[in-house]
Structures are given as structure tokens and as C-alpha cells.
Design an enzyme around this catalytic site. Sequence first.
Site, PDB file in Angstrom:
ATOM      1  N   LYS A 300       0.823  -1.223   0.000  1.00  0.00           N
ATOM      2  CA  LYS A 300       0.000   0.000   0.000  1.00  0.00           C
ATOM      3  C   LYS A 300       0.847   1.259   0.000  1.00  0.00           C
ATOM      4  O   LYS A 300       0.782   2.093   0.900  1.00  0.00           O
ATOM      5  CB  LYS A 300      -0.967   0.028   1.195  1.00  0.00           C
ATOM      6  CG  LYS A 300      -1.941  -1.129   1.224  1.00  0.00           C
ATOM      7  CD  LYS A 300      -2.949  -0.980   2.346  1.00  0.00           C
ATOM      8  CE  LYS A 300      -3.842  -2.177   2.470  1.00  0.00           C
ATOM      9  NZ  LYS A 300      -3.171  -3.370   3.028  1.00  0.00           N
TER      10      LYS A 300
HETATM   11  P1  5BU Z   1      -8.232 -11.450   6.846  1.00  0.00           P
HETATM   12  O1  5BU Z   1      -7.551 -12.181   7.905  1.00  0.00           O
HETATM   13  O2  5BU Z   1      -8.895 -12.329   5.788  1.00  0.00           O
HETATM   14  O3  5BU Z   1      -9.174 -10.414   7.394  1.00  0.00           O
HETATM   15  O4  5BU Z   1      -7.040 -10.689   6.092  1.00  0.00           O
HETATM   16  C1  5BU Z   1      -7.242  -9.771   5.066  1.00  0.00           C
HETATM   17  C2  5BU Z   1      -5.932  -9.360   4.483  1.00  0.00           C
HETATM   18  O5  5BU Z   1      -6.164  -8.446   3.439  1.00  0.00           O
HETATM   19  C3  5BU Z   1      -5.017  -8.649   5.452  1.00  0.00           C
HETATM   20  O6  5BU Z   1      -3.692  -8.929   5.070  1.00  0.00           O
HETATM   21  C4  5BU Z   1      -5.292  -7.208   5.230  1.00  0.00           C
HETATM   22  O7  5BU Z   1      -4.168  -6.377   5.507  1.00  0.00           O
HETATM   23  C5  5BU Z   1      -5.593  -7.183   3.765  1.00  0.00           C
HETATM   24  N1  5BU Z   1      -6.527  -6.142   3.327  1.00  0.00           N
HETATM   25  C6  5BU Z   1      -7.800  -6.042   3.816  1.00  0.00           C
HETATM   26  O8  5BU Z   1      -8.221  -6.809   4.661  1.00  0.00           O
HETATM   27  N2  5BU Z   1      -8.617  -5.075   3.340  1.00  0.00           N
HETATM   28  C7  5BU Z   1      -8.231  -4.212   2.399  1.00  0.00           C
HETATM   29  O9  5BU Z   1      -9.020  -3.383   1.970  1.00  0.00           O
HETATM   30  C8  5BU Z   1      -6.911  -4.352   1.899  1.00  0.00           C
HETATM   31  C9  5BU Z   1      -6.094  -5.326   2.378  1.00  0.00           C
HETATM   32 BR1  5BU Z   1      -6.329  -3.241   0.584  1.00  0.00          BR
END
Ligand code: 5BU
Length: 468
Positions: A300
Site C-alpha cells: 500500500k
Molecule cells: P483477513 O484475515 O482475511 O481479514 O485478512 C485480510 C488481508 O487483506 C489482510 O492482510 C489485510 O491487511 C488485507 N486487506 C484487507 O483486509 N482489506 C483491504 O481493503 C486491503 C487489504 Br487493501
Amino acid sequence: METLVLKLHEIEAVKFGNFKLKSGIFSPIYLDLRVIVSYPDVLRQVSEAMWKAVEGNAKFDVTCGVPYTALPIATAMALDHGLKMLMRRKEVKEYGTKKAIEGHFEPGQTCLMVDDLVTSGMSVLETLDALNAVKLVCTDVVVLIDREQGGKENLKSHGLNLYSALTISEILSILSKHGKLTDEVVKSVHDFIAANKVVKPKVETQAAPKRLSYEEKAALAKNEALKRLYNTMVAKKSNLSVAMDVNSTEKMLALVDEIGPHICCLKTHVDVLDVWNDGVAKSLTDLAEKHNFLIFEDRKFADIGNTVVSQYSGGVYKISEWSDIVNAHIVPGPGIVDGLKQVGLGQNKGLLLLAEMSSAGTMAKGSYTEETVRVADENPDFVIGFISVNPNSWTKKSKDRSLVHMTPGIKLQKGGDGLGQQYNDPKSAIARGSDVLIVGRGVYKAEDPKSSAAEYQKAGWEAYLSEL
Ligand code: 5BU
């Protein structure tokens, strides 16, 4: 009506000349009814003329002004005739999360839409969607000016009657009668209107263009990393990207080796790992080769072009050396893309723009999201797509159908995490236009991450096939 038309001409709400329109074409007439707010007598005359056009013809419980120009007109009409009025908020796109329609009403009530002018009828139809979404019934629209470019017919095809106080033809004949226009100008406006009849506007109710398969997208892709991503997805029958957000580097590598066969792309956050060196980078790229997946570092970037050049290529992490894909915010402006492109393009890397985020209250929405589309369209060689949550609601604006939509916030069980994350299930995400599903905790926190990855792979792939 004659005095009103003369007045509109005098205050330059109706102008003649050579005007470049938003669409790029030149028009011999320009209507700017926003100025009438500065002339209370004209505002009242306008609202009265519109009331006369609709009074007795349309039956309704409430009125609603189409933002923005028509809001003061609708207000004047409401005050003079004791009408109940509603207001539509233009900025609120996701009906339900915030109020799109302000004011008091009952579901099932009828609503008269009030607009300043109609060309294609597009803005009226947007308001119609917003009103229908809150169960208001609309059959009538009143405007000051019908540009006679097909709006009436388009609205009719959506079951809406258009009432107008004036048409362009009437305006031309009144102004020419009073010596305000030459025959030549009158003719040029008539010719322009005839030549610029608008085709039926595309609306949600029309059949959406066919969804492209990953193979078709691969064939259209202009960037090597993007082509590789689609080809990998097809070869592995996987649209799953796992976010392996564990802190232990050792554990991360072990888990990636386990789930590797199920993913098309590994998403990393290199700065959460407890150990990083060139050896770790090598282990990671070896795993990528072994299991055939791409690496997306979810960095990002959000700085000026010159700084992101170093952040991408240098420092401890040397991200450009081992990742295939990175992402960036467009907050700094398009220079950030130029900087990242300077590093990545020659190495066949790709960039995703954060068009939306999965977290509650995200500010990446509306015109911000649309701006990412514009930046992407300007960089077809390097921008490979978007971080998206609800791409079907905004990608119509993109010219490039090869772009990929990668969606975080995916879990088989909907809900949140107490820190803003909002989850959708694979099927609904794919149905909303996503191409690649990003799953973090749903996989690495599962009792058996490998079988969980297999489950997400299956769910995502089946959802994709059913969308085709
Ligand atoms: P989760 O554990 O499925 O909630 O992880 C989601 C991943 O995607 C995590 O690494 C976040 O930093 C990443 N992410 C997110 O959740 N939402 C966003 O909008 C973005 C990245 Br861009």
C-alpha cells in the site's frame, strides 16, 4: 412563458456560442440553470411554470428534487403549493448504509421527481433507482426544459411520464421572435439537437455485458504479470490468494509450502515478519516457483513518486526483487504510479490500485474510486487492476476489461473482526465482480490450513464457473 424565456436568456441561463461539453463535443447552446438561485423572481417563475406543466396531470404524495440544480426549484414549488418534499443525497452510493433519501415518507407512497432539464434522462434514472430502493413509487417527472434529445422516450421506456414547461424548440422560437437569435444560430441548434439524439441510456436493468473468462482476460492483458496471473489461475483452477499474515517467518514459509498448491497468488505483509533477509526472499521465490503462484506484497504505497522509487526497490526489503505485484493508494496523485512504474515495468511487475477497501468506514469510495479507474486507464502497461469490494457497481467506467479485481475481506462465515474488517463470502464477492479472493485468517487460523485453503479454492472456483 415568453417573459421567462427572455429572462433566462438575459441572466445567461441559456447561452448561445460554441461550448465544449463534458463529452468533448461542441454545442451551439449551453444551459446553466444553476444561476437562477441568484434571481428569486426567476426561481419563482421557473417553479411556477413547472407546477403548471404537472398540476392536474400527475398524482403524487411527495416530491423529490434531483440534485443539485433542481433542489431550490423543488423547494420553491413545495413552499408555494404546500407539497411534501424529499431530498436525494448524491454522494451516498451504497443505499442502506447511509440515508440516500432525506425526509419523511412511507414505503409505497408515490413520488414526483423534479429536475431542471432532461437530455438523456440518465440523472433522473439514477434518482429513480434511489427512490425505488426505499420503496417509493415513481411514474412522473417534471422538468423546466426538455432538450428534445430522446430523454422523453428513454424515460417512457422506464415507465416514467415526462412533463416539461419548455422545450428547446419553444425557447428558440421565442428568442428568435424577439430578435435575440439569428436564423443561422437557430438552425445550428436545431441541427445539433437532431444530430445528438441520445441513445437509450444503459441502466442496471439492461443486460450487463457478458462476464469475461480468465482466459479471455489473459488474452486482453497488456502486462506480463497480469497475463501470468490469469494463466496461473486457469492452470491451477484457483482464484484464491492467501494472505499469510503470521509473524513468524519460519511458520509463514512452512504454511506457504502447505497451501501452495491451492493458490494463484500469495499475499504478503513483509513488515510483519520477525526475520527478513535475502535468504528468506529466496525461499519465498523458490516456493512460488515450486507451487506456481505469484507474490503480491500488500505494501500500500502512498507517497510521492520519488520516495516510492526507493521504498519499492531499496531498503531492507527490496520489495521489487521478489514480488510480482504491489499496490498503491492514489492519494498522492498519479506521480505515485509513475514512480513505481519506473522501477517495476522493466521487470515485468504489475501494480494494483486501491479502488476500495474492505474495512468499515473506508474513504475509498465514490469519486475517489472513479479516479482510480481513470489512473488505471492512463497506465494500461503497468496498472493491472484494483483492490475492489464491489466492482460491478463502478467498473462500467473502465475501458479496459482485462483488469483484475482482487478482493480482501473474504470468509465463508460473514461478519467482522471487531477492528473494522467486514467479511463477505466467496460466492457473493465473485457475483459482485471480483476475480481473485483474498483470504487471511479464514485459512491460516483454521485448524487445518491446507484443507481450509482447498475449501476456499473450491468455493471460489465454483462461484466463478457459475457466474460464467
Ligand atoms: P483477513 O484475515 O482475511 O481479514 O485478512 C485480510 C488481508 O487483506 C489482510 O492482510 C489485510 O491487511 C488485507 N486487506 C484487507 O483486509 N482489506 C483491504 O481493503 C486491503 C487489504 Br487493501
